[in-house]
Write an enzyme that holds these catalytic residues in place. Sequence first.
Site, PDB file in Angstrom:
ATOM      1  N   ARG A 159       0.910  -1.141   0.000  1.00  0.00           N
ATOM      2  CA  ARG A 159       0.000   0.000   0.000  1.00  0.00           C
ATOM      3  C   ARG A 159       0.944   1.183   0.000  1.00  0.00           C
ATOM      4  O   ARG A 159       1.671   1.422   0.951  1.00  0.00           O
ATOM      5  CB  ARG A 159      -0.892  -0.003   1.254  1.00  0.00           C
ATOM      6  CG  ARG A 159      -1.729   1.264   1.423  1.00  0.00           C
ATOM      7  CD  ARG A 159      -2.746   1.389   0.286  1.00  0.00           C
ATOM      8  NE  ARG A 159      -3.662   2.500   0.528  1.00  0.00           N
ATOM      9  CZ  ARG A 159      -3.515   3.721   0.052  1.00  0.00           C
ATOM     10  NH1 ARG A 159      -2.437   4.011  -0.684  1.00  0.00           N
ATOM     11  NH2 ARG A 159      -4.406   4.651   0.291  1.00  0.00           N
ATOM     12  N   HIS A 162       1.949   6.936   2.053  1.00  0.00           N
ATOM     13  CA  HIS A 162       0.819   7.863   2.040  1.00  0.00           C
ATOM     14  C   HIS A 162       0.546   8.410   3.435  1.00  0.00           C
ATOM     15  O   HIS A 162       1.141   7.972   4.417  1.00  0.00           O
ATOM     16  CB  HIS A 162      -0.433   7.162   1.509  1.00  0.00           C
ATOM     17  CG  HIS A 162      -0.947   6.080   2.407  1.00  0.00           C
ATOM     18  ND1 HIS A 162      -0.354   4.840   2.514  1.00  0.00           N
ATOM     19  CD2 HIS A 162      -1.995   6.057   3.283  1.00  0.00           C
ATOM     20  CE1 HIS A 162      -1.005   4.095   3.380  1.00  0.00           C
ATOM     21  NE2 HIS A 162      -2.006   4.808   3.877  1.00  0.00           N
ATOM     22  N   HIS A 164      -3.038  10.510   5.721  1.00  0.00           N
ATOM     23  CA  HIS A 164      -4.452  10.883   5.686  1.00  0.00           C
ATOM     24  C   HIS A 164      -4.711  12.105   6.560  1.00  0.00           C
ATOM     25  O   HIS A 164      -3.942  12.407   7.470  1.00  0.00           O
ATOM     26  CB  HIS A 164      -5.349   9.758   6.241  1.00  0.00           C
ATOM     27  CG  HIS A 164      -5.069   8.405   5.713  1.00  0.00           C
ATOM     28  ND1 HIS A 164      -5.497   7.983   4.476  1.00  0.00           N
ATOM     29  CD2 HIS A 164      -4.422   7.348   6.268  1.00  0.00           C
ATOM     30  CE1 HIS A 164      -5.116   6.728   4.291  1.00  0.00           C
ATOM     31  NE2 HIS A 164      -4.465   6.321   5.359  1.00  0.00           N
ATOM     32  N   GLU A 168      -6.151   6.609  11.371  1.00  0.00           N
ATOM     33  CA  GLU A 168      -6.312   5.277  10.799  1.00  0.00           C
ATOM     34  C   GLU A 168      -6.063   4.224  11.869  1.00  0.00           C
ATOM     35  O   GLU A 168      -4.969   4.113  12.407  1.00  0.00           O
ATOM     36  CB  GLU A 168      -5.333   5.078   9.641  1.00  0.00           C
ATOM     37  CG  GLU A 168      -5.317   3.673   9.060  1.00  0.00           C
ATOM     38  CD  GLU A 168      -4.255   3.513   7.975  1.00  0.00           C
ATOM     39  OE1 GLU A 168      -4.363   4.206   6.954  1.00  0.00           O
ATOM     40  OE2 GLU A 168      -3.304   2.716   8.174  1.00  0.00           O
ATOM     41  N   HIS A 207       3.112   6.813   6.169  1.00  0.00           N
ATOM     42  CA  HIS A 207       3.391   5.414   6.469  1.00  0.00           C
ATOM     43  C   HIS A 207       3.201   4.563   5.220  1.00  0.00           C
ATOM     44  O   HIS A 207       2.634   5.017   4.223  1.00  0.00           O
ATOM     45  CB  HIS A 207       2.484   4.902   7.589  1.00  0.00           C
ATOM     46  CG  HIS A 207       1.020   5.080   7.311  1.00  0.00           C
ATOM     47  ND1 HIS A 207       0.365   6.277   7.500  1.00  0.00           N
ATOM     48  CD2 HIS A 207       0.068   4.214   6.861  1.00  0.00           C
ATOM     49  CE1 HIS A 207      -0.912   6.145   7.182  1.00  0.00           C
ATOM     50  NE2 HIS A 207      -1.121   4.899   6.788  1.00  0.00           N
ATOM     51  N   GLU A 229     -11.026   6.458   0.264  1.00  0.00           N
ATOM     52  CA  GLU A 229      -9.695   6.060  -0.172  1.00  0.00           C
ATOM     53  C   GLU A 229      -9.166   6.964  -1.294  1.00  0.00           C
ATOM     54  O   GLU A 229      -7.965   7.113  -1.472  1.00  0.00           O
ATOM     55  CB  GLU A 229      -9.722   4.613  -0.665  1.00  0.00           C
ATOM     56  CG  GLU A 229      -9.509   3.575   0.416  1.00  0.00           C
ATOM     57  CD  GLU A 229      -8.088   3.561   0.928  1.00  0.00           C
ATOM     58  OE1 GLU A 229      -7.182   3.136   0.204  1.00  0.00           O
ATOM     59  OE2 GLU A 229      -7.874   4.013   2.073  1.00  0.00           O
ATOM     60  N   HIS A 343     -27.318  -3.373  24.918  1.00  0.00           N
ATOM     61  CA  HIS A 343     -26.513  -2.296  25.479  1.00  0.00           C
ATOM     62  C   HIS A 343     -26.563  -1.082  24.569  1.00  0.00           C
ATOM     63  O   HIS A 343     -27.126  -1.118  23.479  1.00  0.00           O
ATOM     64  CB  HIS A 343     -25.060  -2.757  25.647  1.00  0.00           C
ATOM     65  CG  HIS A 343     -24.351  -2.984  24.334  1.00  0.00           C
ATOM     66  ND1 HIS A 343     -24.559  -4.102  23.561  1.00  0.00           N
ATOM     67  CD2 HIS A 343     -23.461  -2.221  23.644  1.00  0.00           C
ATOM     68  CE1 HIS A 343     -23.817  -4.035  22.465  1.00  0.00           C
ATOM     69  NE2 HIS A 343     -23.145  -2.898  22.493  1.00  0.00           N
ATOM     70  N   HIS A 345     -24.060   2.877  23.943  1.00  0.00           N
ATOM     71  CA  HIS A 345     -22.863   3.636  24.302  1.00  0.00           C
ATOM     72  C   HIS A 345     -23.225   5.118  24.427  1.00  0.00           C
ATOM     73  O   HIS A 345     -23.571   5.752  23.430  1.00  0.00           O
ATOM     74  CB  HIS A 345     -21.771   3.439  23.268  1.00  0.00           C
ATOM     75  CG  HIS A 345     -21.385   2.002  23.071  1.00  0.00           C
ATOM     76  ND1 HIS A 345     -20.569   1.324  23.938  1.00  0.00           N
ATOM     77  CD2 HIS A 345     -21.743   1.104  22.121  1.00  0.00           C
ATOM     78  CE1 HIS A 345     -20.431   0.073  23.530  1.00  0.00           C
ATOM     79  NE2 HIS A 345     -21.133  -0.089  22.430  1.00  0.00           N
ATOM     80  N   GLU A 350     -21.152   3.218  17.465  1.00  0.00           N
ATOM     81  CA  GLU A 350     -20.445   1.935  17.384  1.00  0.00           C
ATOM     82  C   GLU A 350     -20.360   1.502  15.927  1.00  0.00           C
ATOM     83  O   GLU A 350     -21.379   1.427  15.239  1.00  0.00           O
ATOM     84  CB  GLU A 350     -21.165   0.874  18.205  1.00  0.00           C
ATOM     85  CG  GLU A 350     -20.553  -0.525  18.085  1.00  0.00           C
ATOM     86  CD  GLU A 350     -21.376  -1.589  18.782  1.00  0.00           C
ATOM     87  OE1 GLU A 350     -21.501  -2.691  18.224  1.00  0.00           O
ATOM     88  OE2 GLU A 350     -21.913  -1.310  19.871  1.00  0.00           O
ATOM     89  N   HIS A 389     -29.040  -1.809  21.309  1.00  0.00           N
ATOM     90  CA  HIS A 389     -28.926  -2.899  20.343  1.00  0.00           C
ATOM     91  C   HIS A 389     -28.313  -4.109  21.032  1.00  0.00           C
ATOM     92  O   HIS A 389     -27.794  -4.017  22.141  1.00  0.00           O
ATOM     93  CB  HIS A 389     -28.060  -2.493  19.137  1.00  0.00           C
ATOM     94  CG  HIS A 389     -26.693  -1.996  19.518  1.00  0.00           C
ATOM     95  ND1 HIS A 389     -26.478  -0.745  20.031  1.00  0.00           N
ATOM     96  CD2 HIS A 389     -25.481  -2.608  19.486  1.00  0.00           C
ATOM     97  CE1 HIS A 389     -25.188  -0.590  20.296  1.00  0.00           C
ATOM     98  NE2 HIS A 389     -24.558  -1.706  19.985  1.00  0.00           N
TER      99      HIS A 389
END
Length: 465
Positions: A159, A162, A164, A168, A207, A229, A343, A345, A350, A389
């Site tokens: 890869r 690059h 971002h 990540e 990286h 991407e 549960h 959050h 999530e 959920h």
Amino acid sequence: MKITLFATLLHVLSLVQAAPARRNSNSNPGLRGSESLVGYSPSEPSASKSAPDIKYTLLPAQKEDPKIGSYLDFEKADNPQPIRGSSGGDDPGPRNYNYDRINSDKLAPPGTDHGQTINAQWPMGIESAGWARQENTVVMPDAKMMAGVDMRLEPAAYRELHWHVASEWSLVLNGSCRIQAINENGETFLDDLNAGDVWFFPPGIPHSIQALDDGVEFLLVFDDGDFSEDNTFLATEVFLHTPKEVLAKNFGLTTSAFDNIPDDELYIFKGTPAPADIEEQNVTTSAGLVPRTQSYSYHFSEQEAHNVAGGSVKIVDPINFPIASNFSAAIVTVHSGGMREIHWHPTSDEWTFFISGQGRATLFTAPNAATTFDYRAGDVGYFPKSNSHYIENTGDEDLVFVEVLQAPSSLVCVLIRFMGTDMALGQWIASTPKQIISDTLNLSNDTLSKLKKEKQYVVAGNTTS
């Protein structure tokens, strides 16, 4: 003059009125039916058509009260129907029967489903982008906090170098790879990772990733639901879009040194296999190596799972992986018939990726909307902050998924431990005074005495009715 103009208008009007008749004239009966088909014609009544004869057999669970909502396994059903108890009715089609069989809760929703929630399911395999399949707000508009990419590299493939704008976070799904980076202090980093290991690169940290001998597949999660991407900063593109005279001045070289740079981005490409001895690639500057406490990798594969009644859980969060300060995640294994307990959050959405097995989840959104979704390996689930959920194993094998949370930057690390953001329905009800629960839900004292005051995380299958 006025008479002539009036006569002309009458003539034009007569032509307009006559036009439909000419258009409807049946010059080619093979293409159009007769004029008698328009509207009701008592002299030519329509022929009676009988309803299609639909042959099917209901599953036992389809005869239950719809609010019981048992999972409907339509995998081997010849003609699954949208029926639960007295709800629904037969459907002759047209339909995609393969889709219906693996999404039985969409074909025949439990009687507890109501209204409309967000779409909380996306099959990553639908993406036709070779070995870089992604999920973002383009396909899941309400998944605003996180996006994901499933990427595969063949042996020795890269890869490309690059960086971002987004953070990540990654989980290696299979195979192995070598990751490399440098931070703003000039400290360098190099490590080999195997299936089950995790890495994290903050925004702007350049990286690269290279697959080792067995190739690699990994999951990437970004802290921006709009991530794509296509918006990655690539080393090749930086060189291609900087004047060669400027490159030469920057590196202290002649312009001819850049005559053979690629004509286009490389993105994913085959390279020279990495040396077996990682030390051969351990390049350092005067700043040295990235400190161990700020390591970009965590060997999650070597961490023991915490076993519970219905499966197991293991956690990676800022306590054991400090560099990923805004990410917490769990690898959850649910045995057949078990489920990740109900549960929600309070501080994070999530983002869930299903690694193996099959399951279902009901997303409940206030005040009364609920939708049940079915998931298979390779699917993405998304559950917004404070929306309750569960995730139930509906297959015969273990269900394995990764559950990723992203904490707001305003929270300190100790508050974003994975289990610290989990509100369990069972614990809430069990730790509330019995009188309040009895008055609210009409549960008996015998039932209330059996509730557990601690989080269960994953509960075992219930074998009693």
